[in-house]
Write a protein that holds these residues in place. Structure first.
Motif, short mmCIF file in Angstrom:
data_model
loop_
_atom_site.label_atom_id
_atom_site.label_comp_id
_atom_site.label_asym_id
_atom_site.label_seq_id
_atom_site.Cartn_x
_atom_site.Cartn_y
_atom_site.Cartn_z
N THR A 126 0.83 -1.21 0.00
CA THR A 126 0.00 0.00 0.00
C THR A 126 0.86 1.26 0.00
O THR A 126 0.58 2.21 -0.72
CB THR A 126 -0.94 0.00 1.21
OG1 THR A 126 -1.77 -1.16 1.16
CG2 THR A 126 -1.80 1.25 1.24
N MET A 127 1.93 1.25 0.80
CA MET A 127 2.80 2.42 0.86
C MET A 127 3.73 2.48 -0.35
O MET A 127 3.94 3.56 -0.92
CB MET A 127 3.62 2.40 2.15
CG MET A 127 4.51 3.62 2.32
SD MET A 127 5.42 3.60 3.87
CE MET A 127 6.51 2.20 3.62
N ASP A 128 4.28 1.34 -0.74
CA ASP A 128 5.20 1.35 -1.88
C ASP A 128 4.51 1.86 -3.14
O ASP A 128 5.07 2.66 -3.89
CB ASP A 128 5.75 -0.05 -2.11
CG ASP A 128 6.71 -0.49 -1.02
OD1 ASP A 128 7.24 0.40 -0.33
OD2 ASP A 128 6.91 -1.71 -0.85
N ILE A 129 3.30 1.38 -3.37
CA ILE A 129 2.56 1.81 -4.55
C ILE A 129 2.04 3.24 -4.36
O ILE A 129 2.01 4.03 -5.29
CB ILE A 129 1.42 0.83 -4.85
CG1 ILE A 129 2.01 -0.54 -5.19
CG2 ILE A 129 0.53 1.33 -5.98
CD1 ILE A 129 1.00 -1.67 -5.25
N GLY A 130 1.68 3.57 -3.14
CA GLY A 130 1.21 4.92 -2.86
C GLY A 130 2.26 5.98 -3.12
O GLY A 130 1.94 7.12 -3.46
N ARG A 131 3.52 5.60 -2.98
CA ARG A 131 4.60 6.55 -3.24
C ARG A 131 4.54 7.07 -4.68
O ARG A 131 4.86 8.22 -4.96
CB ARG A 131 5.94 5.88 -2.97
CG ARG A 131 7.14 6.80 -3.11
CD ARG A 131 8.44 6.05 -2.89
NE ARG A 131 8.72 5.13 -3.99
CZ ARG A 131 8.91 3.83 -3.86
NH1 ARG A 131 8.83 3.27 -2.67
NH2 ARG A 131 9.17 3.08 -4.91
N THR A 132 4.13 6.20 -5.59
CA THR A 132 4.06 6.60 -6.99
C THR A 132 2.66 7.05 -7.41
O THR A 132 2.52 7.85 -8.34
CB THR A 132 4.50 5.44 -7.91
OG1 THR A 132 3.65 4.31 -7.68
CG2 THR A 132 5.93 5.04 -7.61
#
Length: 580
Positions: free
Chosen positions: A404-410
């Protein structure tokens, strides 16, 4: 009294009031914490001085909230804890603040001094536990009540000067309630902002030489640059040089993500092929793969800008070390470039720019295809896309979780500095709602037009989910979006859950699995907030629009996604092992 002072019951001021007045003098605006023996009087005294006390449900969340204020404002907030277990819970926030280099002050009550070494109530070696070797830059108990203002000023100063971090102040119960004469209290002036620190001019010239003749230069903007409030001078640097820049997760927004020089969508290629990299408030730790191959070129030249001399040459030798605060040093770099008219030839038509732009376009195309795949159950990108399109440009984003956070970064753009809060350098899970409380309180008082949107995984939500009561109690209209995959990193499918339940669930359930299809949105309704449930992209769009229109209460949008969904194919594993 027990602490060896001359105070007596006939004094006109008590320790709690002295502390509150000292905090006020030092410009402390917020206290987050949980009251109990022996710190109730501190919270009351702080409120009497006009300091806002935000009562939380757990000291960990309180310490995270206070540290977030430090990051947003460059001035520490306070986490107030009871003795023993309460103070121990706050160590989590202190460790997180130290790793992220954010100012934070934790004030812990402790048992009366005449009960020490006797098994006093919640007796614990708190000053030693918060020692500067592990959790703080400074840990102290005032030697007497009259010394409290001095210790407060030193805690504020040490938390903000040099590399920011946490400080701990311990007050025994008898010191909090003990009285003295006002005339005996040491007067201490407000600590000024940290002095500007400039780099060696010779080193600045060497750095500009490297940048001028680089074929594949790159600027990396870290959260240290965001904390330093250096956005104006960094924008000047980008405008003058036209160099590509790559923000780290919390460096996003120092320069808007939609700036034409941003190459976040080509992160791996930019790091791997750059021949000169300028690090602005970013460290060569795990988040930047230690600066080593295969993620970096073995021949890359590093220009390192950091306030801490000890950070220089960490993990690999830098070509130029610029020790100083980022505003001052980047100003020096810009001024040196201005003294060389016509020498700087790099521009957006260079081969390096063509390489990066091609990679940006390819990656964006791949992501867009996943955004448009709205088959149910949703993938991460399709769940994010309606949110991305609706986010206000000035909103403050909190983001945590695994994928969720890794993808949210982009997927979650940032256009303003210090408007993204996430797991940070320490990779801490469970800080999201504490951060959201802090962000919303700050927005309410200083930027009431802004919204706070907290996007987190279902597992991350579980760490501090009860703080939704805090949000609703203070009437903070935070929008919490739970990307729900029924687990940690990878969830559990309904079929797998049923299969495990037919046998011994404790043995057969995947370690990462949680109860599938949990209706988290109903929790906020128990406190008067608004819950939404979404399974399709159309649902997400509708729920997000409704939540943005509702400024009267907090809300949860529970978005169900495919438990087996994951990130798009990556060139490297997220924690790449170096080859050096």
């Amino acid at each position: 009294m027990a602490d060896g002072t001359t105070e007596d019951s006939m004094g006109d001021i008590d320790g709690a009031t002295i502390l509150a007045q000292a905090l006020k003098t030092q410009g402390i605006e917020y206290l987050f914490g949980i009251v109990g023996i022996p710190v109730v009087e501190i919270a009351l005294a702080a409120q009497a001085e006009g300091i806002k006390f935000i009562a939380m449900r757990n000291e960990q969340a309180a310490s995270y909230a206070a540290s977030a204020i430090g990051y947003i404002t460059k001035r520490p907030a306070v986490c107030l804890t009871v003795s023993g277990p309460g103070m121990v819970h706050a160590l989590a926030g202190m460790a997180n603040a130290m790793e992220n280099c954010w100012p934070l002050i934790v004030i812990g009550g402790s048992c009366d001094q005449n009960h020490e070494a006797m098994g006093g109530f919640q007796e614990f070696p708190q000053v030693e536990s918060a020692s500067s070797r592990v959790y703080s830059k400074f840990s102290v108990r005032p030697s007497r009540v009259t010394q409290i203002p001095h210790c407060v000023e030193k805690a504020v100063r040490l938390s903000t000067y040099g590399r920011p971090g946490a400080c701990y102040l311990d007050l025994s119960g008898d010191m909090i309630s003990g009285k003295t004469q006002s005339s005996e209290v040491r007067e201490v002036s407000r600590c000024p902002p940290p002095p500007a620190v400039m780099a060696d001019p010779v080193a600045v010239k060497a750095a500009v030489d490297l940048i001028t003749y680089a074929e594949r230069p790159l600027i990396v903007i870290g959260k240290g640059a965001a904390y330093a409030q250096a956005e104006d001078v960094i924008q000047r640097l980008i405008n003058v040089t036209q160099l590509p820049f790559l923000p780290t997760p919390m460096g996003k927004g120092v320069i808007p993500d939609d700036n034409s020089f941003c190459v976040a969508s080509a992160r791996s290629r930019a790091l791997k092929e750059a021949d000169v990299i300028v690090l602005l408030g970013a460290r060569l730790n795990w988040m930047l793969h230690f600066g080593m191959p295969p993620r970096f070129s073995p021949k890359v030249k590093i220009i390192q800008v950091d306030i801490l001399p000890e950070e220089m040459n960490n993990n690999r030798l830098s070509s130029v070390c610029l020790v100083g605060d980022i505003q001052s040093v980047v100003t020096q770099i810009c001024d040196e470039i201005d003294r060389r008219p016509g020498q700087f030839q790099f521009n957006s038509s260079s081969p390096w720019w063509k390489t990066l732009k091609a990679k940006v376009a390819d990656n964006r195309k791949a992501v867009q295809a996943m955004c448009e795949d709205v088959s149910v159950p949703l993938n991460y990108y399709a769940a994010y896309w309606p949110i991305t399109k609706l986010l206000p440009r000035n909103c403050l984003i909190v983001n945590e979780g695994s994928n969720t956070m890794d993808i949210g970064r982009t997927m979650l753009p940032n256009f303003l500095p210090r408007h993204r809060l996430d797991a940070g350098t320490f990779g801490t899970m469970g800080l999201g709602i504490g951060f959201a409380v802090a962000a919303a309180i700050w927005c309410r008082d200083h930027a009431p037009d802004k919204r706070v949107v907290c996007v987190e995984g279902d597992s991350a939500f579980g760490f501090s989910g009860m703080e939704i009561e805090t949000l609703q109690r203070y009437k903070l209209p935070v929008i919490i979006v739970i990307i729900n995959n029924n687990g940690i990193a990878f969830g559990i499918t309904e079929d797998s859950w049923q299969s495990a339940a037919e046998g011994d669930l404790t043995l057969n359930a995947p370690p990462s699995g949680l109860v599938p299809n949990t209706r988290y949105e109903k929790l906020i309704e128990a406190f008067g907030g608004k819950g939404y449930f979404a399974t399709t992209a159309e649902d997400v769009d509708r729920c997000m629009r409704a939540a943005l229109e509702d400024r009267s209460r907090s809300s949860i949008i529970n978005v169900m996604i495919n438990p087996l969904a994951q990130r798009k194919t990556q060139e490297f594993f997220w924690l790449t092992q170096s080859k050096m």
